[in-house]
Enzyme design. Sequence first.
Site, short mmCIF file in Angstrom:
data_model
loop_
_atom_site.label_atom_id
_atom_site.label_comp_id
_atom_site.label_asym_id
_atom_site.label_seq_id
_atom_site.Cartn_x
_atom_site.Cartn_y
_atom_site.Cartn_z
N GLU A 1 -61.44 24.83 11.33
CA GLU A 1 -60.65 25.25 10.46
C GLU A 1 -60.98 24.89 8.88
OE1 GLU A 1 -56.74 26.09 7.78
OE2 GLU A 1 -58.03 24.30 8.34
N ASP B 1 -49.77 26.03 11.15
CA ASP B 1 -50.61 25.02 10.19
C ASP B 1 -49.76 24.01 9.45
OD1 ASP B 1 -52.68 23.61 8.95
OD2 ASP B 1 -53.89 25.62 8.32
#
Length: 564
Positions: free
Chosen positions: A334, A363
């Site tokens: 990511e 996140d």
Amino acid sequence: MAGAATAVLLAALLPLATQSAEAASRDRDKKPTSRSCEKQPNKTFQRLLACVSAEGVMKHERAFQAIADANDDQYYPGSRAAGTQGYDDSVDYVVHKLRKAGWKVSLDPVDVEYFVPPILQQLTPVEGDYETGVFTGSGFGSVEGTVIPVDINLVGDRASDSGCTPDDFAGLDFSGPSDIALIQRGTCGFANKSRNAEDAGAEAVIIFNQGNSPDREELIVGNASTLDEGGPSNLTIPVVGASFADGEALAQPGSTAFVEVQEPEIREDFNVIAENPGKNKDNVVMAGAHLDSVEAGPGINDNGSGSAALIELAEQMSKVRNHNTLRFAWWAAEEQGLVGSQDYVDGLPQSELDRIAAYVNFDMIGSPNFIYGVYDADESSFPAPDGVPIPAGSAALEDLFEIYFTWQEIPYEDSEFSGRSDYEAFILDGIPASGLFTGAEVPKTEEQEAIWEGVTGESYDPCYHQACDSLDPVGDGADPAVYAELDAENDLEGNVSLEALGVNSDAIAFTLLSLAYSTEDVNGVPGKDVPKSGKLDLPTEPAGPEGTVGTDGGRQHAHAGPSA
């Protein structure tokens, strides 16, 4: 994947991950024993919320720290970054835990880029090795040559539109074979500055921070891949960053420098995909968290917090007989630009995409100076950025998280629905999405401190993207005074707040159990009520965000870096 060395590491980690710690005595509302939680089907809100805990999440965080500590990568030791052994061992740990819990686990291969660190050296009139980084969209190469400042402003207000138009390069001699353009941040995007430099004949670009405010003094590395007017920058020359102070040094008359950006090596990493089939196999609820850290450190908040919470929830929900199918994902790379999640979605045929009812993303959910942020799908605080769609059903997902906070009388805030994490690939394919976020580099305001405590003026996560995003932030370079104050306010273990971790883990549990039984409010597919939920006095509507964020708040997590 797991060879002899990894097996030895896992054997050492698994006892560590189950150890109790001081945090256990500080957990927010303790709860049944882990043994009883593992044996029972936690199919009600009452049971599941009693079993999910911050301590349960922290045992996985401690394992991630041990994995990072064991990573002796040549360039990125002490991390769990994509392409390193630290990432491979994180994958093996998640796979072991999920298979032990009874989930059906598969590994989805992803090509990632492994970068040799860039070099920025000043050769004359002074010598120096400067901290630097590569801009997204940079080309590759090694250049040793003359540094040519381009319309920079080092004095007064330091207002700068350096390199924003081709006219800025007029009268400057870029006819040599190895000329390096020195450009100051300000006014226009990095892509435009870099494109103009390459068109003028530069063989490399150094972009240094503007220096007009305290938050524009340090090293700047951002996104130079997309022009302000749209379209790709198509750069072929290396573009690196510098701090304002290093830019001043490089601007001296007679300056020469060496810049190197090597082409990355392609390595294979894996997304971890775990599924718990439900009665309805064609209505899939997905939840995800990125498993990789940045190269600087172990990533205990970013994103050990989201990854560990998802493991904890998978363990506690393993015996639930879902009406809908649950699919959890731990994403690769990511931090390189949402690589793993995008690759996964790109690889699904339309028939499989149509089965996904919703995607929720986690996140950074334990920031030490946190606010409780929910992705703002109804745009009550933030209009979504241009080009970012909000699929129908996303606001209903937002409402689920907010109903939990309302039920528990916990104030919450909006976080911009920006697409700047792993939900982007899903919303671009029309899949409803939401998620939680406790903040990154933006400073907490006085108004926010009055609501969520913490420390005014300090970033939500003072160790964001740094080595000190660890279980020993002070030992890894964080300010001891700041972390002592944050610990007193927000109950820290390392660089995570146990308070935030406990609250958000419960919010995740509430939302995913709700969706495991019904997504009717999201996509119209009927399901069933969560057992015994009628006995609870659940609110029918959210209370509403606190209203402490605006244009610059809440959208503080752009993994590609700033673009200007």
